[in-house]
Scaffold this motif. Structure first.
Motif, short mmCIF file in Angstrom:
data_model
loop_
_atom_site.label_atom_id
_atom_site.label_comp_id
_atom_site.label_asym_id
_atom_site.label_seq_id
_atom_site.Cartn_x
_atom_site.Cartn_y
_atom_site.Cartn_z
N GLY A 275 0.85 -1.19 0.00
CA GLY A 275 0.00 0.00 0.00
C GLY A 275 0.87 1.22 0.00
N GLY A 276 0.30 2.39 -0.28
CA GLY A 276 1.09 3.61 -0.35
C GLY A 276 1.86 3.66 -1.66
N ILE A 277 2.91 4.48 -1.69
CA ILE A 277 3.72 4.60 -2.91
C ILE A 277 5.20 4.66 -2.56
CG2 ILE A 277 1.95 5.78 -4.26
CD1 ILE A 277 3.65 8.38 -3.79
N LYS A 278 6.00 4.32 -3.55
CA LYS A 278 7.46 4.51 -3.46
C LYS A 278 7.83 5.29 -4.71
CE LYS A 278 10.18 0.91 -3.94
NZ LYS A 278 10.99 -0.30 -3.68
N LEU A 279 8.62 6.33 -4.53
CA LEU A 279 8.97 7.22 -5.63
C LEU A 279 10.48 7.28 -5.77
CD1 LEU A 279 7.39 9.33 -7.41
CD2 LEU A 279 8.06 11.01 -5.73
N ARG A 280 10.94 7.12 -7.02
CA ARG A 280 12.38 7.23 -7.29
C ARG A 280 12.60 8.33 -8.31
NH1 ARG A 280 16.79 3.10 -7.38
NH2 ARG A 280 18.53 4.25 -8.24
N ILE A 281 13.34 9.35 -7.91
CA ILE A 281 13.69 10.46 -8.79
C ILE A 281 15.19 10.62 -8.72
CG2 ILE A 281 13.40 12.91 -9.28
CD1 ILE A 281 10.65 12.71 -7.89
N GLY A 282 15.85 10.32 -9.84
CA GLY A 282 17.31 10.34 -9.85
C GLY A 282 17.83 9.29 -8.89
N ASN A 283 18.69 9.69 -7.97
CA ASN A 283 19.24 8.77 -6.97
C ASN A 283 18.49 8.83 -5.64
OD1 ASN A 283 21.25 7.83 -8.68
ND2 ASN A 283 22.67 9.45 -8.10
N THR A 284 17.38 9.58 -5.62
CA THR A 284 16.63 9.76 -4.39
C THR A 284 15.39 8.88 -4.40
OG1 THR A 284 17.37 12.06 -4.35
CG2 THR A 284 15.53 11.48 -2.91
N ILE A 285 15.16 8.19 -3.28
CA ILE A 285 13.98 7.35 -3.14
C ILE A 285 13.16 7.86 -1.96
CG2 ILE A 285 13.13 5.04 -2.61
CD1 ILE A 285 15.64 3.92 -3.94
N TYR A 286 11.89 8.11 -2.22
CA TYR A 286 10.93 8.45 -1.17
C TYR A 286 10.05 7.22 -1.00
CZ TYR A 286 12.33 13.27 -1.76
OH TYR A 286 13.06 14.42 -1.82
N ASP A 287 10.13 6.60 0.19
CA ASP A 287 9.39 5.36 0.40
C ASP A 287 8.28 5.60 1.41
OD1 ASP A 287 8.48 2.79 0.62
OD2 ASP A 287 10.45 1.91 0.98
N GLY A 288 7.06 5.77 0.89
CA GLY A 288 5.88 5.91 1.73
C GLY A 288 5.01 4.68 1.63
N SER A 289 5.64 3.55 1.26
CA SER A 289 4.89 2.31 1.11
C SER A 289 4.76 1.61 2.46
CB SER A 289 5.58 1.38 0.11
OG SER A 289 6.80 0.91 0.62
N ILE A 290 3.75 0.77 2.57
CA ILE A 290 3.58 -0.01 3.79
C ILE A 290 4.75 -0.97 3.96
CG2 ILE A 290 2.14 -1.79 4.88
CD1 ILE A 290 -0.29 -0.31 3.75
N GLN A 291 5.22 -1.56 2.85
CA GLN A 291 6.37 -2.47 2.91
C GLN A 291 7.59 -1.73 3.45
OE1 GLN A 291 6.43 -5.82 2.34
NE2 GLN A 291 8.47 -5.67 3.24
N GLY A 292 7.80 -0.50 3.01
CA GLY A 292 8.92 0.30 3.51
C GLY A 292 8.80 0.59 5.00
N LYS A 293 7.59 0.90 5.45
CA LYS A 293 7.37 1.15 6.88
C LYS A 293 7.60 -0.11 7.70
CE LYS A 293 4.25 4.95 6.04
NZ LYS A 293 2.90 5.47 6.05
N LEU A 294 7.13 -1.27 7.18
CA LEU A 294 7.36 -2.53 7.88
C LEU A 294 8.86 -2.83 7.97
CD1 LEU A 294 4.52 -4.75 6.36
CD2 LEU A 294 4.66 -3.87 8.71
N ASN A 295 9.60 -2.57 6.89
CA ASN A 295 11.05 -2.79 6.90
C ASN A 295 11.74 -1.89 7.93
OD1 ASN A 295 10.83 -4.70 4.89
ND2 ASN A 295 11.39 -3.30 3.25
N ARG A 296 11.29 -0.63 8.03
CA ARG A 296 11.88 0.30 9.02
C ARG A 296 11.59 -0.16 10.45
NH1 ARG A 296 10.49 3.74 4.87
NH2 ARG A 296 8.49 4.35 5.74
N ILE A 297 10.35 -0.63 10.68
CA ILE A 297 10.00 -1.13 12.01
C ILE A 297 10.86 -2.33 12.36
CG2 ILE A 297 8.16 -2.30 13.32
CD1 ILE A 297 6.15 -0.46 11.82
N GLN A 298 11.03 -3.23 11.39
CA GLN A 298 11.84 -4.43 11.62
C GLN A 298 13.29 -4.05 11.94
OE1 GLN A 298 12.02 -7.08 8.28
NE2 GLN A 298 12.71 -8.81 9.52
#
Length: 179
Positions: free
Chosen positions: A149-172
């Motif tokens: 859920g949410g989105i992951k955005l890659r612009i150039g070398n920058t990644i904005y991760d607002g995805s649920i998977q990204g949040k779960l990875n950060r919690i882990q």
């Protein structure tokens, strides 16, 4: 090596298109050429084949790309003569990057669990254009079920991760750091 060579060709094409005022036209033509190359698996092997003479390759280029600008066709002939037709996609990528830099445009990719509507994509483009200080951002939408859920955005070398998977990875990671 081919990366550096392709940049030199792209730089030369960019400077010439800038002098002639044909930057947008050439960018459009080169994007069409890239699509043709990407969609046709036999084109590049044919053009690189050692049994196909240079004259046959040049005739083929003239026939197939006759609607393209003379300078684009001449560049293809030059690359054929120098046995460098394999770098055409890299030359195109570098040229488009130079055009986008000159216009203040950045390209990026947005990953989401479902296809984004045109309105959603435009809002993201406007928001991130301001954030990056660019005139515009062109986003390519990719459906990726792994974001949950949410989105992951890659612009150039920058990644904005607002995805649920990204949040779960950060919690882990945070839980692992506590232990």
């Amino acid at each position: 090596m081919s990366e550096a060579v392709s940049k030199r060709y792209a730089d030369a094409l960019f400077q010439l298109s800038n002098e002639k005022g044909t930057m947008d036209q050439w960018a459009d033509e080169l994007l069409v050429l890239k699509t043709i190359i990407d969609d046709n698996d036999t084109l590049m092997p044919f053009l690189k084949h050692p049994r196909i003479s240079l004259e046959q390759k040049e005739q083929f280029i003239n026939d197939v790309f006759r609607s393209f600008s003379e300078d684009i066709v001449t560049t293809l002939h030059l690359l054929a003569t120098r046995h460098r037709l394999d770098i055409v996609p890299l030359v195109i990528d570098h040229f488009i990057r130079l055009v986008n830099d000159a216009k203040g445009i950045e390209e990026g990719t947005v990953y989401s669990v479902r296809a984004l509507s045109q309105g959603e994509k435009e809002r993201l483009e406007q928001t991130f254009a301001k954030r990056f200080g660019k005139q515009a951002i062109k986003l390519t939408s990719v459906v990726d079920p792994s974001v949950i859920g949410g989105i992951k955005l890659r612009i150039g070398n920058t990644i904005y991760d607002g995805s649920i998977q990204g949040k779960l990875n950060r919690i882990q990671r945070n839980i692992g750091a506590v232990n």
